[in-house]
Design a protein around this motif. Structure first.
Motif, PDB file in Angstrom:
ATOM      1  N   PRO A   3     -40.398  14.725  16.506  1.00 28.14           N
ATOM      2  CA  PRO A   3     -41.138  14.008  15.464  1.00 28.14           C
ATOM      3  C   PRO A   3     -42.536  14.545  15.184  1.00 28.14           C
ATOM      4  CG  PRO A   3     -40.095  12.467  16.991  1.00 28.14           C
ATOM      5  CD  PRO A   3     -39.933  13.823  17.582  1.00 28.14           C
ATOM      6  N   GLN A   4     -43.238  15.026  16.205  1.00 31.19           N
ATOM      7  CA  GLN A   4     -44.626  15.418  15.987  1.00 31.19           C
ATOM      8  C   GLN A   4     -44.778  16.637  15.089  1.00 31.19           C
ATOM      9  OE1 GLN A   4     -42.977  15.480  18.871  1.00 31.19           O
ATOM     10  NE2 GLN A   4     -43.711  17.062  20.285  1.00 31.19           N
ATOM     11  N   TYR A   5     -43.663  17.339  14.824  1.00 30.76           N
ATOM     12  CA  TYR A   5     -43.741  18.524  13.990  1.00 30.76           C
ATOM     13  C   TYR A   5     -43.253  18.285  12.562  1.00 30.76           C
ATOM     14  CZ  TYR A   5     -44.131  20.628  18.621  1.00 30.76           C
ATOM     15  OH  TYR A   5     -44.526  20.936  19.897  1.00 30.76           O
ATOM     16  N   SER A   6     -43.020  17.050  12.194  1.00 30.73           N
ATOM     17  CA  SER A   6     -42.429  16.752  10.887  1.00 30.73           C
ATOM     18  C   SER A   6     -43.260  17.288   9.732  1.00 30.73           C
ATOM     19  CB  SER A   6     -42.237  15.241  10.729  1.00 30.73           C
ATOM     20  OG  SER A   6     -41.313  14.759  11.670  1.00 30.73           O
ATOM     21  N   SER A   7     -44.575  17.244   9.854  1.00 33.71           N
ATOM     22  CA  SER A   7     -45.416  17.630   8.726  1.00 33.71           C
ATOM     23  C   SER A   7     -45.471  19.136   8.504  1.00 33.71           C
ATOM     24  CB  SER A   7     -46.839  17.089   8.926  1.00 33.71           C
ATOM     25  OG  SER A   7     -47.451  17.689  10.051  1.00 33.71           O
ATOM     26  N   ILE A   8     -44.997  19.948   9.446  1.00 36.64           N
ATOM     27  CA  ILE A   8     -45.119  21.408   9.299  1.00 36.64           C
ATOM     28  C   ILE A   8     -43.776  22.107   9.167  1.00 36.64           C
ATOM     29  CG2 ILE A   8     -47.315  21.465  10.533  1.00 36.64           C
ATOM     30  CD1 ILE A   8     -45.703  22.574  12.966  1.00 36.64           C
ATOM     31  N   ARG A   9     -42.701  21.353   9.091  1.00 39.16           N
ATOM     32  CA  ARG A   9     -41.374  21.974   9.080  1.00 39.16           C
ATOM     33  C   ARG A   9     -41.137  22.857   7.861  1.00 39.16           C
ATOM     34  NH1 ARG A   9     -38.258  16.552  11.167  1.00 39.16           N
ATOM     35  NH2 ARG A   9     -38.849  16.778  13.367  1.00 39.16           N
ATOM     36  N   THR A  10     -41.816  22.577   6.774  1.00 40.38           N
ATOM     37  CA  THR A  10     -41.592  23.366   5.566  1.00 40.38           C
ATOM     38  C   THR A  10     -42.588  24.501   5.414  1.00 40.38           C
ATOM     39  OG1 THR A  10     -42.968  21.871   4.244  1.00 40.38           O
ATOM     40  CG2 THR A  10     -40.606  21.399   4.344  1.00 40.38           C
ATOM     41  N   ILE A  11     -43.586  24.601   6.292  1.00 42.90           N
ATOM     42  CA  ILE A  11     -44.564  25.678   6.165  1.00 42.90           C
ATOM     43  C   ILE A  11     -44.486  26.673   7.310  1.00 42.90           C
ATOM     44  CG2 ILE A  11     -46.172  24.297   4.812  1.00 42.90           C
ATOM     45  CD1 ILE A  11     -47.827  23.895   7.326  1.00 42.90           C
ATOM     46  N   CYS A  12     -43.774  26.334   8.370  1.00 42.26           N
ATOM     47  CA  CYS A  12     -43.634  27.258   9.497  1.00 42.26           C
ATOM     48  C   CYS A  12     -42.420  28.147   9.240  1.00 42.26           C
ATOM     49  CB  CYS A  12     -43.490  26.488  10.814  1.00 42.26           C
ATOM     50  SG  CYS A  12     -43.456  27.569  12.262  1.00 42.26           S
ATOM     51  N   ARG A  13     -42.661  29.356   8.764  1.00 46.48           N
ATOM     52  CA  ARG A  13     -41.591  30.265   8.385  1.00 46.48           C
ATOM     53  C   ARG A  13     -41.943  31.701   8.794  1.00 46.48           C
ATOM     54  NH1 ARG A  13     -39.441  26.112   7.672  1.00 46.48           N
ATOM     55  NH2 ARG A  13     -38.424  25.280   5.815  1.00 46.48           N
ATOM     56  N   ASN A  14     -40.927  32.488   9.056  1.00 47.41           N
ATOM     57  CA  ASN A  14     -41.096  33.937   9.164  1.00 47.41           C
ATOM     58  C   ASN A  14     -41.080  34.486   7.743  1.00 47.41           C
ATOM     59  OD1 ASN A  14     -41.310  34.343  11.945  1.00 47.41           O
ATOM     60  ND2 ASN A  14     -39.089  34.440  12.233  1.00 47.41           N
ATOM     61  N   ASN A  15     -42.236  34.817   7.237  1.00 44.21           N
ATOM     62  CA  ASN A  15     -42.347  35.257   5.855  1.00 44.21           C
ATOM     63  C   ASN A  15     -42.259  36.769   5.689  1.00 44.21           C
ATOM     64  OD1 ASN A  15     -42.671  32.616   4.803  1.00 44.21           O
ATOM     65  ND2 ASN A  15     -44.807  32.619   5.462  1.00 44.21           N
ATOM     66  N   ASP A  16     -41.917  37.457   6.743  1.00 44.85           N
ATOM     67  CA  ASP A  16     -41.760  38.911   6.680  1.00 44.85           C
ATOM     68  C   ASP A  16     -40.514  39.309   7.469  1.00 44.85           C
ATOM     69  OD1 ASP A  16     -43.179  41.603   5.974  1.00 44.85           O
ATOM     70  OD2 ASP A  16     -42.513  41.816   8.049  1.00 44.85           O
ATOM     71  N   GLU A  17     -39.824  40.322   6.991  1.00 45.17           N
ATOM     72  CA  GLU A  17     -38.565  40.720   7.627  1.00 45.17           C
ATOM     73  C   GLU A  17     -38.755  41.406   8.975  1.00 45.17           C
ATOM     74  OE1 GLU A  17     -39.136  43.620   4.104  1.00 45.17           O
ATOM     75  OE2 GLU A  17     -39.781  41.618   4.686  1.00 45.17           O
ATOM     76  N   PHE A  18     -39.985  41.803   9.281  1.00 45.60           N
ATOM     77  CA  PHE A  18     -40.237  42.470  10.558  1.00 45.60           C
ATOM     78  C   PHE A  18     -41.032  41.601  11.529  1.00 45.60           C
ATOM     79  CE2 PHE A  18     -39.743  46.044   7.540  1.00 45.60           C
ATOM     80  CZ  PHE A  18     -38.595  46.592   8.096  1.00 45.60           C
ATOM     81  N   CYS A  19     -41.044  40.306  11.304  1.00 45.13           N
ATOM     82  CA  CYS A  19     -41.777  39.403  12.208  1.00 45.13           C
ATOM     83  C   CYS A  19     -41.307  39.557  13.651  1.00 45.13           C
ATOM     84  CB  CYS A  19     -41.607  37.952  11.761  1.00 45.13           C
ATOM     85  SG  CYS A  19     -42.654  37.459  10.376  1.00 45.13           S
ATOM     86  N   SER A  20     -40.000  39.558  13.847  1.00 43.89           N
ATOM     87  CA  SER A  20     -39.462  39.630  15.209  1.00 43.89           C
ATOM     88  C   SER A  20     -39.752  40.985  15.842  1.00 43.89           C
ATOM     89  CB  SER A  20     -37.949  39.367  15.193  1.00 43.89           C
ATOM     90  OG  SER A  20     -37.679  38.072  14.702  1.00 43.89           O
ATOM     91  N   ALA A  21     -39.636  42.052  15.058  1.00 44.91           N
ATOM     92  CA  ALA A  21     -39.920  43.390  15.590  1.00 44.91           C
ATOM     93  C   ALA A  21     -41.385  43.505  16.000  1.00 44.91           C
ATOM     94  CB  ALA A  21     -39.560  44.452  14.562  1.00 44.91           C
ATOM     95  N   LEU A  22     -42.270  42.941  15.182  1.00 41.57           N
ATOM     96  CA  LEU A  22     -43.699  42.986  15.506  1.00 41.57           C
ATOM     97  C   LEU A  22     -44.018  42.116  16.721  1.00 41.57           C
ATOM     98  CD1 LEU A  22     -45.102  42.920  11.885  1.00 41.57           C
ATOM     99  CD2 LEU A  22     -45.356  44.779  13.532  1.00 41.57           C
ATOM    100  N   ALA A  23     -43.353  40.960  16.799  1.00 41.02           N
ATOM    101  CA  ALA A  23     -43.555  40.104  17.974  1.00 41.02           C
ATOM    102  C   ALA A  23     -43.094  40.817  19.234  1.00 41.02           C
ATOM    103  CB  ALA A  23     -42.804  38.787  17.798  1.00 41.02           C
ATOM    104  N   ALA A  24     -41.964  41.523  19.114  1.00 37.77           N
ATOM    105  CA  ALA A  24     -41.462  42.274  20.268  1.00 37.77           C
ATOM    106  C   ALA A  24     -42.421  43.383  20.676  1.00 37.77           C
ATOM    107  CB  ALA A  24     -40.084  42.858  19.941  1.00 37.77           C
ATOM    108  N   ALA A  25     -43.190  43.879  19.702  1.00 37.58           N
ATOM    109  CA  ALA A  25     -44.162  44.935  19.977  1.00 37.58           C
ATOM    110  C   ALA A  25     -45.488  44.383  20.485  1.00 37.58           C
ATOM    111  CB  ALA A  25     -44.391  45.769  18.719  1.00 37.58           C
ATOM    112  N   GLY A  26     -45.549  43.068  20.693  1.00 35.55           N
ATOM    113  CA  GLY A  26     -46.738  42.465  21.282  1.00 35.55           C
ATOM    114  C   GLY A  26     -47.795  42.046  20.294  1.00 35.55           C
ATOM    115  N   ARG A  27     -47.436  41.983  18.995  1.00 40.26           N
ATOM    116  CA  ARG A  27     -48.423  41.665  17.985  1.00 40.26           C
ATOM    117  C   ARG A  27     -48.800  40.184  17.913  1.00 40.26           C
ATOM    118  NH1 ARG A  27     -51.558  45.812  16.715  1.00 40.26           N
ATOM    119  NH2 ARG A  27     -50.315  47.734  16.525  1.00 40.26           N
TER     120      ARG A  27
END
Length: 588
Positions: free
Chosen positions: A216-240
């Motif tokens: 419940p505490q995250y209800s207000s951000i469910r529509t704004i928390c998104r991976n907006n780039d196709e390389f988000c996971s690759a960059l996260a894996a690279a420690g970014r």
């Protein structure tokens, strides 16, 4: 396509298509890590890399990425997202190079879905809808959601635009959006270790976002928390996602600082940083104001079962604790199971919503007690449920004009009245009859009608209530506290029992100790109003009429901890004023 890496601190905010050799729009970046300051071709693995791909990389193993037929079938059925643990073990490269939305959607954590896609949870079987409707003065909920209002105006959006803000989900909805489908860099195609790290980030993101979409505490951000780039996971894996050392001291145009800021805002799911969008105070406020559907007292079909218990027709043999001899069925949704339809099997009821009376539900002493309590507390002029929707002039006309809407008087049986032993006995009777805990009921509303007083046609269902913590009123249990003689007015009229303006109505004459019961919601969907139970209190012509309303809600009413004022004041500031240019600030 060739795109050069560019520092986000100095990137243009123009929204345009980038042609080869140009910098890409910062909102849709496709880039290499900042250390790769050279032009490179980025291979779009999602859109058709086939066969063997060999890519020389420093110390990396070249990997064959040809499609396995069995994996291809699994990929096409969506198992990369629905069953990531197995797929990333045996079909890892096929998930990356498929045309599926790998990493773009997640699955709600329910194990058993039926043919309609509905799961075990009761909440998945009930309605999810937006209460607010678009008109010439207001946008639609979908538009407000696109504008970010689920986060910036939770007081309105989470209660009136629950579907658009993902406060709830419609029956059959098993997936939720995470953002753009995830890809791997061409540099990493032949590098098993890099691919595995990226895949692990995607798998972790699935679990993390399932928490965001259900807690419940995250209800207000469910529509704004998104991976907006196709390389988000690759960059996260690279420690970014790791905050640079001395971050606060770095200049604005520093590549590492710019990248970190980008990751926190545009790749929050991959970085598991959605919490950054809200403060702890707002999270606490929102959490207390989101309904717990697991506590719904009714699911589909339960309302009918309750009435069948009350009238003694329960299939399982359970009967409500009510005076058996005083039960009168005035309207019901269908004939009883033993109905033959023959001429010698007459019906004395309407086929419509449940409307039942219970003679002698209250004793003489209990009726007199509630009348006395009302007199001692003091009756006041009744108000309208939607007073805030009226202008001052309109409200004055509705309340005091020649054609006023409601002229009765009322008060509430709270505190000392509620704690009185006789009141407690009455409250216990109500719970025994309905099977609904007292905590789900409002305090008794005590009513008084003097000659000439009335309440015009209305409904007890409050429009914005379904997604408030207590939920809608599901049942009205009206208690008559004194006799009103025939011809003296004061009847309760169910104005349209077929819901089609067909002219079928029902009048119930007040009788001391009698209870009148009807639902405010549909049996098949206790979140939606039953428009067949509009009613009115006809004018009293002679004498005085006393009554009491007991309204039962779908969820716990008395223990509602939502601070509605704080919720209305809550908001999430995604940028500060000093980060906006003057024109943008004026526009906002």
């Amino acid at each position: 396509k060739n795109y050069r890496w560019q520092s986000f601190a100095s990137a243009s905010f123009e929204n345009k298509e980038a042609s080869p050799g140009e910098f890409r729009d910062v909102h849709e970046p496709s880039y290499l890590p900042p250390e790769s300051n050279i032009d490179e071709t980025i291979i779009d693995v999602q859109n058709g890399v086939q066969g063997d791909v060999e890519h020389p990389s420093d110390g990396a193993n070249n990997v064959n990425v040809s499609v396995n037929a069995e994996c291809e079938a699994k990929v096409n059925s969506g198992e990369c997202n629905s069953n990531p643990a197995e797929m990333l073990d045996i079909c890892l490269k096929e998930c990356f190079q498929s045309d599926s939305d790998f990493g773009a959607i997640g699955y709600f954590p329910e194990k058993n879905y039926n043919d309609e896609g509905e799961g075990d949870s009761e909440s998945s079987l009930l309605s999810c809808f937006d209460v607010h409707e678009e008109d010439e003065d207001f946008h639609s909920c979908e538009k407000y959601q696109e504008m970010g209002d689920c986060a910036s105006d939770p007081g309105f959006m989470l209660l009136k635009c629950a579907r658009s803000c993902w406060v709830c989900r419609e029956p059959g909805v098993t997936t939720f959006p995470i953002g753009k489908a995830q890809e791997i860099h061409d540099d990493d195609i032949g590098d098993d270790k890099a691919i595995q790290k990226t895949a692990q980030i995607i798998t972790d993101t699935f679990s993390y976002m399932a928490t965001i979409m259900t807690e419940p505490q995250y209800s207000s951000i469910r529509t704004i928390c998104r991976n907006n780039d196709e390389f988000c996971s690759a960059l996260a894996a690279a420690g970014r996602c790791v905050k640079p050392e001395n971050f606060e001291d770095l200049p604005e145009d520093d590549n590492d600082a710019s990248m970190y800021n980008f990751m926190m805002s545009e790749c929050a799911p991959a970085c598991q940083s959605c919490e950054n969008f809200i403060t702890e105070e707002i999270a606490s406020t929102v959490k207390d104001c989101i309904p717990d559907h697991e506590t719904n007292i009714f699911g589909p079909g339960d309302l009918n079962k309750m009435f069948e218990r009350i009238i003694g027709e329960s299939e399982d043999g359970e009967d409500a604790v009510v005076p058996r001899s005083g039960v009168n069925v005035l309207s019901r949704p269908s004939h009883p199971r033993d109905f033959t339809g023959k001429d010698d099997d007459p019906t004395e009821y309407v086929i419509g919503p449940w409307v039942v009376t219970l003679d002698n539900f209250l004793s003489e002493e209990e009726c007199d007690h509630l009348i006395k309590q009302g007199e001692q507390i003091g009756y006041e002029r009744s108000t309208l449920e939607e007073e805030k929707d009226y202008t001052e002039e309109e409200l004055e006309q509705e309340m005091n004009g020649d054609d006023a809407y409601r002229t009765s008087q009322n008060t509430w049986c709270e505190e000392k009245c509620y704690g009185h032993p006789t009141t407690r006995k009455i409250v216990e009777k109500l719970s025994n009859a309905t099977g609904i805990p007292d905590s789900y009921a409002e305090h008794l509303q005590l009513l008084s009608y003097l000659p000439g007083q009335y309440y015009k046609e209305h409904h007890d269902f409050i429009i914005e209530s379904p997604f408030e913590p207590p939920g809608p009123r599901v049942l009205t249990f009206f208690l008559y506290l004194n006799d009103v003689e025939e011809g003296s007015g004061g009847s309760t009229r169910l104005t349209d029992l077929t819901g089609d303006d067909g002219g079928i109505f029902l009048d119930v004459q007040p009788k001391k100790g009698m209870a009148l019961i009807w639902p405010s919601v549909l049996d098949e969907d206790p979140m939606r109003m039953d428009d067949r139970t509009y009613h009115e209190a006809l004018p009293v012509l002679h004498g005085r009429k006393y009554g009491a309303n007991a309204w039962f809600h779908l969820r716990n009413y008395k223990d509602d901890k939502c601070d509605y004022e704080a919720l209305n004041e809550a908001g999430v500031t995604l940028v500060t004023d000093d980060e906006l240019d003057e024109d943008t600030r004026d526009e906002l």
